[in-house]
Design an enzyme around this catalytic site. Structure first.
Site, mmCIF file in Angstrom:
data_model
loop_
_atom_site.group_PDB
_atom_site.id
_atom_site.type_symbol
_atom_site.label_atom_id
_atom_site.label_comp_id
_atom_site.label_asym_id
_atom_site.label_seq_id
_atom_site.Cartn_x
_atom_site.Cartn_y
_atom_site.Cartn_z
ATOM 1 N N ASP A 66 -9.580 4.546 3.098
ATOM 2 C CA ASP A 66 -8.523 5.338 2.471
ATOM 3 C C ASP A 66 -7.270 4.463 2.386
ATOM 4 O O ASP A 66 -6.639 4.169 3.398
ATOM 5 C CB ASP A 66 -8.275 6.571 3.351
ATOM 6 N N HIS A 67 -6.919 4.062 1.193
ATOM 7 C CA HIS A 67 -5.815 3.113 1.064
ATOM 8 C C HIS A 67 -4.456 3.740 1.336
ATOM 9 O O HIS A 67 -3.439 3.043 1.409
ATOM 10 C CB HIS A 67 -5.820 2.447 -0.315
ATOM 11 N N ARG A 68 -4.409 5.032 1.523
ATOM 12 C CA ARG A 68 -3.118 5.621 1.877
ATOM 13 C C ARG A 68 -2.704 5.164 3.271
ATOM 14 O O ARG A 68 -1.530 5.086 3.581
ATOM 15 C CB ARG A 68 -3.202 7.152 1.836
#
Lengths: 479, 563
Positions: free
Chosen positions: A451-453
């Site tokens: 999850d690149h968040r």
């Protein structure tokens, strides 16, 4: 949180249309805003014992609840609370419920007042352990109340999920300066449900308004399968929008004699989770790992009942312990939580279905116990006896298709987790060392989706490096 | 069945049996009147037996009197015994009862027979709601699947739906007209007004005299100022019932019965809905517990959002490429709060009495906000607070209870009085229903009202509740969502109010409303038997769940039932 949303499906009884549930409140030191500190830290707890002010959180009363409304506070500020007493009545999307406390103390401050709404997990009140601390808690409430009722803020730049596809510019409705975003009722509802910031969505509907399909596009999900019936021959004021809706929703006709098989409960759950994953911006990082040492170790411990799954889970668990961000999760798009345990879920195919039994505390348990645990879980999975916490408490997932000869693949991130690792087959590979000598080594490709968040490229790279080191020098696995 | 019973009573002796009066189409409409007709008599329980026997006897006599004709007024100095201005449901109910009582009766209609209810209200809206209910069901895959049914995409033809509504209105209007013609009621066409005491003008210059006059001119949709109705994008219920379009997004101003029913129709047909409600809560006027549950079922899961505590201060129809613009101001501070842009705005802010041009000044009657002031016997009160002799006003025009069947009951009550039997209608026994899916119905007091009354008068109030979840028939239909609630006095078993939200609630309420009208106590009615498995058991459970201190009355139940 002791309240597990998946277990509590409130069904209000009639005589008293409120059910009762309990909340757990976590110790929150006076320092605000540092999320990490919320994670249990026994040392800190010991030192701050004199000033213990607990936050009362908005509980998740149902699996679909995203926010709750305070119907009424049963207790008033300053009132003494005993463990098990009802403190507040919360209205969810399903019912009203009494929420009771797990702790003795005083209701020091009400952060979210009656009739107000707060997202699940937000502090709605403060609980002081002694009367002396009420004042302190009140001050704390005063300083934080302004930010307590969370107004959805724009997500960080990296998470901007709206695909910047060149949309046909909507029929410009009389350009009268800056206009605020207008969203239809269903669009707003969907945005809330999929945690899409409505302000960031570009409206393509009539008069530039944000429609449900705009939100669905922003959330990256397919348009809902039950489209509103479009009245035929109605003077359609919005030909573009209508046309789009019909083209995207009308599926090709079924071939004759095709059989329709409704989803089983498991398939529905998988489907739902997969669709949900589309709202998370993910990226992938691959890494080749030498497995000669691991294979050697496996040969040695196989006799003791150790499986490759346990070895990999243990290696992942140990690597995760060194890179907590990879074990973190982001649920609301606004914050992320460091998970206190390293629970490695392992994808297993069972009777055509897919389930992910969880090896809890994979970093702490030794290899033999992990192996034993794994056998037990697989057995339970086969007989459909897994308890919810045994398949939905994972913080990291491992998916291994190496046994089928698959050399690399790409996994979809399960909801609520930050990373998933896809493990390919270990294959003899010709490698050149730094001196230019060729040799044949067993290499497997691992591919991690994250999850690149919350997890960035460097985080994953560092994690994979650690993982590779552990696998390549596997002695630590048996310690 | 009641309708067939009471109507055929007067009819069989009067008219050839092949009149379409009791055709199945007319049945639902008439059933309602006649259910009320019962209530309207409101006997006290102690006198029930004797007075009823007497009633039946007297009715027979009068039927034969009526049979002798609606030809001559009993008093030769008047053209008619009774003239009713307005042939809506109220006027119709009064006319039928008047003929039954032997009065020579005329009814004046300036527009179409049937009034609001039949042409622009309850009747066509039920047609639309019948469609929306089916659409909703067919679209609910989960619901269908739980029956084991597979339905491919449900769709509709807007014109077909609209035609169903207008056909139904026409059919009911014809039934109404025929039923009056069959009984010999003179239908006078033209706008009616009061010229003076016992004197009425209709059309251009036709003047007739009558011993008694009933004003039953009804109401029109109320449009607050600042709102420009163009009939296309800013509409009232009158336009909406024609269903000329199904907008993508419609704002409904007002979340009462009308607004709720239309939200049910529009969301089922694919529109998104925004409610604008001046009060702080949606569905004001319903019992709070019911409105809360109803909101969970009828509002929250649907494509509906809402603004409460706001007025729509200005609504401009769509034009020049702009959508409908709605200015919202805070209901209390009057500050500007928001501007909405929607495709259509439906004004459902209630109804205003239609009393202009009635010639009320000729008899010194001043309307109050348009309503004609009346006493509890529907006798009109003039500007000096005195009763105007021989003049009555029923229905929406007096504003007591703006429901079609209330108007009818009031009309019957007036006829009772002018034929020599004093009668006061108990408005607390008049049920009301909102035909959403599922339906909402109620009779009597809400819980807060009952508690207030109890405090004032010093009695105790208890609440009994039952769920549709426990009802076999409801579960068989996969419609377990719902609640029935009764507010009662535990000391004497009096029913103060009943509120139902659930499948066919509108049909279920009558057991309670009849009990209130007849003064039946819970300890007695709880012994009555209900067929199993039926939805009526929800109400049965309600009676049985009540804890009443006084014992059942000694009158054998079977005798009572025979009454």
């Amino acid at each position: 949180m002791a309240v597990s949303s998946s277990i509590l499906l409130p069904t209000p009884s009639l005589s008293n249309s409120k059910s009762t549930i309990s909340f757990a409140s976590s110790v929150s030191p006076s320092l605000r805003g540092v999320v990490v500190l919320r994670s249990p830290s026994s040392r800190r707890r010991a030192t701050t014992v004199r000033s213990k002010i607990r936050e009362i959180f908005m509980p998740a009363l149902s699996s679909t609840m995203t926010e709750g409304k305070i119907v009424s506070w049963i207790k008033t500020e300053g009132e003494k609370l005993a463990k098990g007493e009802s403190v507040v009545v919360v209205e969810s999307d399903k019912a009203d419920m009494d929420v009771e406390t797990f702790y003795d103390g005083y209701l020091a401050a009400i952060v979210v007042g009656e009739g107000e709404t707060a997202p699940v997990g937000a502090a709605i009140g403060l609980l002081a352990e002694s009367e002396a601390e009420i004042e302190e808690a009140k001050n704390k409430a005063a300083s934080s109340s302004s930010s307590a009722v969370v107004v959805p803020s724009p997500p960080p730049a990296t998470s901007s999920p709206a695909p910047a596809i060149a949309q046909p510019s909507p029929p410009a409705a009389a350009s009268d300066g800056p206009r605020k975003n207008i969203a239809t009722p269903y669009a707003k509802k969907l945005a809330k449900q999929h945690r899409v910031d409505i302000e960031s969505v570009a409206g393509t509907g009539p008069f530039g308004r944000i429609t449900a399909s705009d939100v669905e596009a922003a959330a990256g999900i397919a348009p809902s399968v039950t489209p509103p019936p479009s009245p035929p021959a109605a003077a359609a004021p919005t030909p573009t929008a209508k046309a789009k809706a019909t083209t995207t929703t009308s599926s090709p006709p079924l071939l004759p004699d095709a059989s329709i098989v409704p989803f089983t409960a498991m398939q529905s759950a998988v489907s739902k989770n997969m669709i949900e994953s589309l709202s998370v911006p993910t990226f992938r990082v691959g890494y080749p790992v030498s497995t000669d040492a691991l294979d050697a170790l496996y040969e040695k411990v196989k006799a003791k009942g150790v499986t490759m799954t346990a070895l990999l889970a243990k290696a992942a668990g140990m690597a995760l312990a060194q890179h907590p961000v990879v074990n973190a999760s982001c649920r609301d798009g606004k914050s992320f939580s460091y998970n206190s345990n390293i629970n490695v879920a392992v994808a297993v195919s069972i009777n055509g279905g897919l389930i992910t039994p969880v090896l809890q505390d994979a970093d702490k348990l030794d290899l033999y116990m992990l192996s034993q645990k794994w056998k037990e879980l697989v057995g339970k999975a086969r007989s459909k006896q897994l308890q919810p916490h045994e398949y939905n408490s994972g913080t990291f997932t491992l998916s291994n298709l190496g046994m089928f000869g698959v050399d690399r693949f790409d996994a979809i991130l399960p909801p609520g987790q930050g990373t998933i690792m896809a493990v390919g087959a270990s294959k003899p590979t010709v490698v050149a060392d730094k001196d230019g000598f060729f040799s044949v080594k067993n290499k497997m490709l691992v591919n991690v989706t994250a999850d690149h968040r919350i997890v960035y490229g460097a985080d994953l790279a560092a994690f994979l490096q650690t993982f590779a080191k552990i696998v390549e020098n596997p002695d630590s696995l048996t310690l | 069945m009641q309708s067939a019973f009471s109507l055929s009573f007067s009819q069989s002796s009067l008219t050839p049996p092949n009149r379409p009066l009791c055709s199945s189409n007319a049945a639902p409409r008439n059933l309602r009147f006649c259910g009320l007709r019962r209530e309207a008599f409101g006997f006290s329980p102690s006198k029930q037996l004797t007075s009823c026997r007497f009633q039946i006897k007297s009715r027979r006599i009068e039927v034969s009197a009526a049979a002798s004709g609606n030809g001559a007024p009993s008093n030769k100095s008047f053209d008619y015994d009774l003239v009713i201005i307005g042939a809506g449901v109220g006027g119709h109910g009064a006319a039928l009862h008047a003929v039954e009582k032997g009065l020579k009766t005329a009814i004046i209609e300036g527009d179409v027979v049937g009034g609001t209810c039949v042409n622009r209200g309850c009747v066509p809206s039920k047609a639309l709601l019948a469609v929306s209910g089916r659409m909703r069901e067919l679209q609910n895959e989960h619901h269908m699947k739980s029956f084991g049914l597979q339905v491919s995409a449900a769709g509709y033809d807007r014109q077909g739906v609209a035609d169903h509504a207008s056909n139904l209105a026409t059919k009911i209007r014809n039934n109404l007209t025929n039923s009056m013609k069959a009984l010999g009621v003179d239908i006078l066409t033209g706008f009616g007004s009061v010229l003076g005491p016992q004197k009425v003008k209709y059309g251009k210059d036709n003047v007739i005299t009558a011993k008694d006059i009933i004003i039953a001119t009804g109401s029109v949709p109320f449009v607050p100022k600042g709102i420009e109705v163009d009939g296309k994008t800013v509409i009232t219920s009158d336009h909406a019932l024609k269903l000329e379009s199904v907008p993508d997004w419609i704002a409904i101003v007002g979340s009462g019965y009308i607004g709720l029913e239309f939200s049910d129709v529009y969301t089922a047909l694919g529109s998104e809905v925004t409610f604008i409600e001046a009060l702080d809560q949606l569905m004001p006027g319903f019992d709070p517990e019911i409105s809360k549950l109803a909101q969970r079922v009828l509002i929250n899961p649907r494509k509906i959002d809402y603004h409460t505590g706001v007025f729509a201060s200005k609504i401009t129809p769509a034009k020049d490429g702009r959508p409908v613009m709605i200015e919202l101001i805070d209901a209390k501070t009057k500050e500007h709060k928001d501007t909405l842009e929607v495709d259509t705005a439906l004004i459902a802010t209630g109804r205003a009495p239609f009393t202009n041009g009635l010639g009320l000044e000729n008899i010194n009657v001043a309307t109050q906000r348009g309503f004609i002031p009346v006493d509890e016997r529907m006798r009109v009160i003039d500007g000096n607070g005195k009763l105007v002799p021989h003049l009555y006003c029923i229905g929406d025009a007096n504003g007591k209870l703006m429901l079609a069947h209330a108007a009818s009951a009031q009309g019957i009550s007036v006829v009772e009085q002018v034929t020599g039997r004093d009668h006061v209608l108990n408005h607390l026994s008049i049920p009301a229903a909102c035909f959403t899916h599922p339906e909402i119905s109620m009779v009597g007091l809400t819980e807060p009202q009952a508690r207030e009354k109890a405090e004032k008068e010093g009695f105790k109030v208890s609440i009994a509740k039952t769920s549709f979840k426990a009802n076999t028939k409801a579960l068989a239909e996969n419609e377990g969502e719902g609640l029935a609630k009764m507010i009662y006095r535990p000391d004497n078993g009096e029913i103060l109010g009943v509120h139902i939200f659930g499948l066919h609630a509108a049909d279920l309420i009558h057991e309670a409303s009849n009990a209130i009208a007849l003064g039946t106590r819970i300890q007695d009615i709880k012994l009555a038997v209900h067929a199993h498995p039926t939805l009526s058991e929800v109400v049965d459970e309600l009676f049985k769940a009540a804890k009443v201190e006084s014992p059942a009355s000694t009158t054998p139940q079977s005798v009572k039932a025979a009454v």
